[in-house]
Write a protein that holds these residues in place. Structure first.
Motif, mmCIF file in Angstrom:
data_model
loop_
_atom_site.group_PDB
_atom_site.id
_atom_site.type_symbol
_atom_site.label_atom_id
_atom_site.label_comp_id
_atom_site.label_asym_id
_atom_site.label_seq_id
_atom_site.Cartn_x
_atom_site.Cartn_y
_atom_site.Cartn_z
ATOM 1 N N GLU A 151 0.832 -1.205 0.000
ATOM 2 C CA GLU A 151 0.000 0.000 0.000
ATOM 3 C C GLU A 151 0.866 1.255 0.000
ATOM 4 O O GLU A 151 0.551 2.233 -0.686
ATOM 5 N N ILE A 169 -1.734 -2.279 -4.941
ATOM 6 C CA ILE A 169 -2.761 -3.071 -4.279
ATOM 7 C C ILE A 169 -4.133 -2.428 -4.364
ATOM 8 O O ILE A 169 -5.120 -3.118 -4.594
ATOM 9 N N LEU A 170 -4.232 -1.114 -4.229
ATOM 10 C CA LEU A 170 -5.560 -0.501 -4.224
ATOM 11 C C LEU A 170 -5.923 0.085 -5.580
ATOM 12 O O LEU A 170 -7.075 0.050 -5.982
ATOM 13 N N THR A 171 -4.955 0.654 -6.266
ATOM 14 C CA THR A 171 -5.242 1.135 -7.610
ATOM 15 C C THR A 171 -4.809 0.055 -8.599
ATOM 16 O O THR A 171 -4.215 -0.941 -8.213
#
Lengths: 203, 429
Positions: A151, A169-171
């Motif tokens: 992250e 991980i998030l985008t």
């Protein structure tokens, strides 16, 4: 009910708030770390009883391993990893990005924060890999650090040496920025507006 | 029990390359199953890519981020009161617990001590939120394994907590109820509040728990599906940074309410020597899905026990900390009734005024239903935080998912996923 009836527990020391007291720096592990790393450049701060050790990026992994393994420290639980971008911060900081680790000791139920600063060598508005934004991964000490470091990489573009699987991980994989950097605008750089519109006939 | 399987060269298809399987024929008996992002058993938007050998899982790759909405970026553009509306949308199963935790961190940064009344009401609401979260989790655990009725037992009782949130704040789902140094408003009617809470903890909750336990706890099918599934050892639970019921079901004795006490969990919370509330921390040693289920059931009983201790002891006095107008908003009656109150109100809410926070950083954490929820706030001295980091228990607990599922049967993924109680809005923020 009058105001006085609320008891003594509700007074706020505003004087102490505007003039923070001098840090006491009496956390017991500070002197163990100092003894064990006599040549390392260590700094420490304290606020509201929360102590932060500031280490050089090169010493980070050794200090973390020491804090985990030394029985006098015994910080066996890594609570959190994240970073802060200090671009334009009003106080003078050691570097542009501060990466911090929150550690807990289950045997004593106390906490300590370890913080390190890195400075970019390239412009930070893109996603080009920056050779100075590298830190040693702590996934070999705590496997749970894997996603937290991913992250930090995703949001700040700071990479970790020795990480088993350093992906965003998030985008998504081709995302053209690191969104939590201060030079990334809150509305984005047109990623939403420039989405290709698919009409019902193309779909 | 999980059996170890040595996958050959692992493969992991990504969003961009679903053609992979068409061109890649030498996968032998292995095949890939895309679980989610839209699937009833993921509850929210999650995607898990499973590499299967028959029905055994050879490899599991979670892909997250489908619900990423930049909450942490938004925090840098909102003030300390406004951001409560965003945090309550993180773990939306127990929104008020996020509110309380966020302002706990802010008050740690500002150095504000709460009034006893506020502490008691916040403690009651935090425990109600824990019950709210656990009721959904255990109900959904039953639902995922085929017992739809269990889900409805849980959901019925949760509705009462929504009523209580509605009563104290005016919003049933996202109360956004706390404010710096106090709450949005005092209880509209204390007697009614007591009546509602008492009715819930003495009538609704015991009934729901009895029904749920009677249906699933000794149910052969349920135990076969959950016992020995997704086992986390104590060492793993610590090394993987797990917290909350995930860790306690593996034998980790850790609860921030005991270890770093705050609100009424700390001694001398009213400034006059009151004892901390009494409760036990349920711990299980099996570390499997069934253990997590049992820990959650027991935690709800302990929460009800805490509420029963406090509900008749709500002290009088103001709910907001008395301040000199710099940090805590004045009561509405002062805003409309006196010029000083109006000035104080404007000093806080106007965009060019607001808080003068210390230039520092502070971390505040609470024990919420899923584990340690923490907020790390860096302040630049202005009315808006410089950076807010959420320590999301869902995100960190879910990172062990790949390790937990490997070697299990496909159907166990649902049970394991339900027992982690991952909330995607908090996972992706």
């Amino acid at each position: 009910m009058t105001i006085e009836a609320a008891g003594a527990g509700n007074s706020v020391d505003f004087h102490a708030m505007s003039h923070p007291t001098t840090p006491t720096l009496d956390h017991p592990v500070l002197k163990h770390v100092k003894e064990h790393f006599p040549s390392a450049r260590l700094r420490a701060t304290e606020f509201r009883g929360q102590t932060t050790i500031i280490v050089e990026p090169g010493d980070l992994h050794e200090v973390m391993a020491f804090l985990r393994d030394d029985p006098r420290c015994a910080f066996n639980f890594l609570s959190d990893i994240s970073a802060v971008d200090y671009l334009g911060y009003p106080a003078e900081m050691i570097g542009r990005f501060g990466v911090y680790y929150v550690l807990c000791a289950y045997s004593r139920t106390d906490r300590i924060r370890v913080k390190t600063f890195v400075d970019p060598s390239l412009p930070t508005d893109g996603i080009v890999e920056d050779p100075s934004l590298w830190l040693d991964s702590v996934t070999d000490l705590w496997p749970g650090a894997e996603w937290m470091e991913r992250e930090v990489f995703d949001m700040f573009g700071i990479r970790f040496r020795g990480h088993p699987d350093l992906r965003r991980i998030l985008t998504w994989e081709s995302y053209p920025g690191h969104p939590l950097r201060k030079d990334y605008p809150v509305r984005g750089r047109g990623e939403r507006e420039n989405f290709r519109v698919i009409s019902r006939t193309d779909a | 029990m999980p059996f170890t399987l040595k996958p050959d060269e692992g493969f992991d298809i990504d969003v961009e390359s679903t053609d992979y399987l068409k061109t890649h024929v030498d996968t032998g008996d292995r095949w890939t199953l895309n679980f989610g992002p839209q699937h009833p058993a993921t509850h929210t938007t999650l995607r898990v890519v499973l590499e299967l050998d028959g029905e055994r899982i050879a490899r599991c790759t979670p892909h997250i981020g489908y619900l990423h909405s930049g909450f942490e970026k938004l925090a840098e553009h909102m003030d300390y009161n406004q951001y409560v509306t965003i945090v309550s949308r993180m773990n939306y199963l127990s929104p008020i617990a996020n509110d309380i935790c966020w302002h706990h961190a802010v008050e740690t940064l500002f150095g504000i001590d709460l009034t006893p009344r506020c502490k008691v009401i916040r403690t009651i609401m935090a425990e109600l939120a824990r019950i709210q979260d656990h009721l959904l989790c255990v109900g959904a655990a039953a639902l995922d394994l085929g017992a739809f009725t269990g889900f409805l037992y849980g959901f019925n009782a949760r509705e009462r907590i929504y009523d209580i949130c509605d009563f104290i704040s005016g919003q049933r789902f996202h109360p956004d109820w706390t404010r710096v140094g106090g709450a949005m408003q005092d209880l509209p009617d204390e007697e009614n509040f007591k009546k509602m809470v008492k009715y819930f903890v003495n009538e609704d909750l015991p009934q729901a728990l009895e029904d749920l336990e009677g249906l699933v706890c000794r149910n052969r099918i349920f135990i076969d599906r959950t016992a020995g599934i997704g086992v986390v050892s104590k060492e793993d639970a610590i090394a993987w940074s797990l917290s909350g019921p995930m860790a306690r079901a593996s034998g980790v004795v850790r609860d921030l309410r005991k270890d770093e006490p705050y609100l009424c969990y700390a001694d001398n919370w009213d400034g006059q020597g009151a004892k901390a509330v009494e409760f036990k921390v349920p711990v299980h040693t099996d570390g499997d899905v069934y253990a997590r289920f049992q820990v959650r059931i027991e935690e709800m009983k302990q929460s009800a026990h805490i509420i029963r201790q406090l509900i008749d002891r709500i002290p009088g006095g103001p709910i907001d900390t008395l301040a000199d107008g710099k940090y805590v908003k004045p009561p509405k009656s002062d805003v409309y009734g006196s010029i000083e109150g109006l000035i104080q109100h404007f000093e806080i809410i106007m965009s060019n005024r607001g808080w003068k926070a210390p230039i520092a950083e502070a971390y505040g954490a609470n024990e919420t239903a899923n584990g340690e929820l923490g907020y790390f706030i860096v302040s630049d001295g202005g009315p808006r935080p410089w950076r807010v980091r959420t320590r999301p228990p869902s995100f960190i607990n879910y990172s062990i998912m790949a390790k937990l599922t490997e070697g299990h049967m496909l159907a166990d993924v649902v049970a394991i996923l339900g027992s982690i109680n991952v909330v995607a809005a908090e996972l992706d923020r």
